[in-house]
Design an enzyme around this catalytic site. Structure first.
Site, PDB file in Angstrom:
ATOM      1  N   LYS A  61       4.044   5.817   5.056  1.00 42.74           N
ATOM      2  CA  LYS A  61       3.328   4.549   5.016  1.00 42.74           C
ATOM      3  C   LYS A  61       3.095   3.986   6.411  1.00 42.74           C
ATOM      4  CE  LYS A  61       5.318   3.315   0.526  1.00 42.74           C
ATOM      5  NZ  LYS A  61       5.984   2.257  -0.254  1.00 42.74           N
ATOM      6  N   PRO A  87       0.832  -1.207   0.000  1.00 42.54           N
ATOM      7  CA  PRO A  87       0.000   0.000   0.000  1.00 42.54           C
ATOM      8  C   PRO A  87       0.867   1.258   0.000  1.00 42.54           C
ATOM      9  CG  PRO A  87      -0.849  -1.607   1.559  1.00 42.54           C
ATOM     10  CD  PRO A  87       0.472  -2.125   1.098  1.00 42.54           C
ATOM     11  N   GLU A  88       0.466   2.253  -0.772  1.00 44.49           N
ATOM     12  CA  GLU A  88       1.239   3.487  -0.873  1.00 44.49           C
ATOM     13  C   GLU A  88       0.653   4.560   0.037  1.00 44.49           C
ATOM     14  OE1 GLU A  88       3.062   4.386  -4.436  1.00 44.49           O
ATOM     15  OE2 GLU A  88       2.955   2.346  -5.209  1.00 44.49           O
ATOM     16  N   ARG A 117      13.457  -3.464  -6.101  1.00 48.34           N
ATOM     17  CA  ARG A 117      12.019  -3.344  -6.323  1.00 48.34           C
ATOM     18  C   ARG A 117      11.761  -3.371  -7.826  1.00 48.34           C
ATOM     19  NH1 ARG A 117      10.004  -0.342  -2.012  1.00 48.34           N
ATOM     20  NH2 ARG A 117       7.906  -0.759  -2.791  1.00 48.34           N
TER      21      ARG A 117
END
Length: 275
Positions: free
Chosen positions: A51, A2-3, A248
């Site tokens: 976050k 989730p951002e 990533r």
């Protein structure tokens, strides 16, 4: 993962349910905090920091959580709430219950010591103290690729792989460009783009960077490897970016963004989910 916009909305929902209410139950299923008794404490507020989630109590303690890859906070009627094997935190008032499912991090710290869990973060893109100039300066000094720098939360907090890829595409920047090669104008424009996209994203449950909320039309490049670029028609690609222990995925268009990344072998890529 989730951002920042998703975490911001989560904080808003938790705050609406818990602010000003006394906890009738606080079951923290996490090593080191499982015996902490917070029942009877009243919630002052729940806020996001990048976050991270900070649930502040009138006892001067803060419940700190991070969703990581698969976590979520689910709010339900207290009488109907049923914790399960994936529940890491169960908070309840007389009316509402919050179930922290598959959380990636859970701590209880003194509120005046929140810096021990979020002090390493750069300016919060969606925070009230957002500092675009400082964020741009942090990126300039990162000494790495711009894609990896955007994903480093110590430079600016709240950006994940989705908004990193979409912002770089919109600015026509190659993700593997060293930050030192970018001009002040380019960095300022990129930071502004990041802020605008996340600010739009927090106001909608559908994360759209294209302006469309129709299925399959919400993103320019993110999760679209193997599909035509919406701008030039070339094939969108995905490759790894970042230091070896923290790599990533980065989606990008080699035509619009200055060529193949150094970690991209150039082999044909099928659309995600297709054999």
């Amino acid at each position: 993962m989730p951002e920042g916009d998703t975490v911001w909305r989560t904080a808003q929902r938790l705050n609406q349910a818990f602010a000003g209410e006394s906890l009738t139950r606080a079951d923290l299923r996490w090593p080191g905090v499982s015996t902490v008794d917070l029942a009877g404490d009243t919630t002052i507020e729940v806020v996001s920091r990048g976050k991270h989630l900070l649930h502040r109590l009138d006892s001067d303690y803060t419940i700190h959580s991070h969703l990581r890859m698969e976590g979520q906070w689910r709010i339900t009627d207290a009488a109907a709430a049923r914790p399960d094997a994936q529940t890491r935190a169960f908070l309840s008032t007389v009316r509402w219950a919050g179930l922290g499912q598959r959380l990636g991090m859970l701590d209880v710290v003194r509120t005046d010591a929140e810096s021990t869990v979020v002090g390493h973060l750069g300016p919060d893109v969606l925070g009230p103290d957002w500092d675009a100039a400082q964020a741009a300066a942090n990126l300039a000094a990162a000494g790495t690729t711009i894609g990896a720098a955007l994903l480093d939360q110590s430079n600016l907090a709240g950006v994940g792989t989705l908004y990193a890829a979409e912002s770089l595409f919109a600015e026509r920047l190659n993700p593997w460009t060293p930050t030192g090669e970018l001009t002040d104008t380019q960095l300022a424009s990129l930071v502004d783009r990041v802020h605008r996209l996340l600010d739009v994203g927090r106001r909608s449950v559908v994360q759209s960077t294209t302006g469309s909320t129709r299925r399959g039309e919400t993103h320019w490049v993110h999760a679209r490897s193997g599909l035509p670029c919406r701008r030039c028609g070339d094939t969108v690609r995905v490759a790894m970016i970042g230091p070896p222990t923290r790599q990533r995925t980065m989606f990008y268009c080699p035509t619009c963004q200055g060529g193949l990344g150094p970690t991209d072998d150039g082999r044909p890529q099928r659309p995600l989910g297709r054999r």
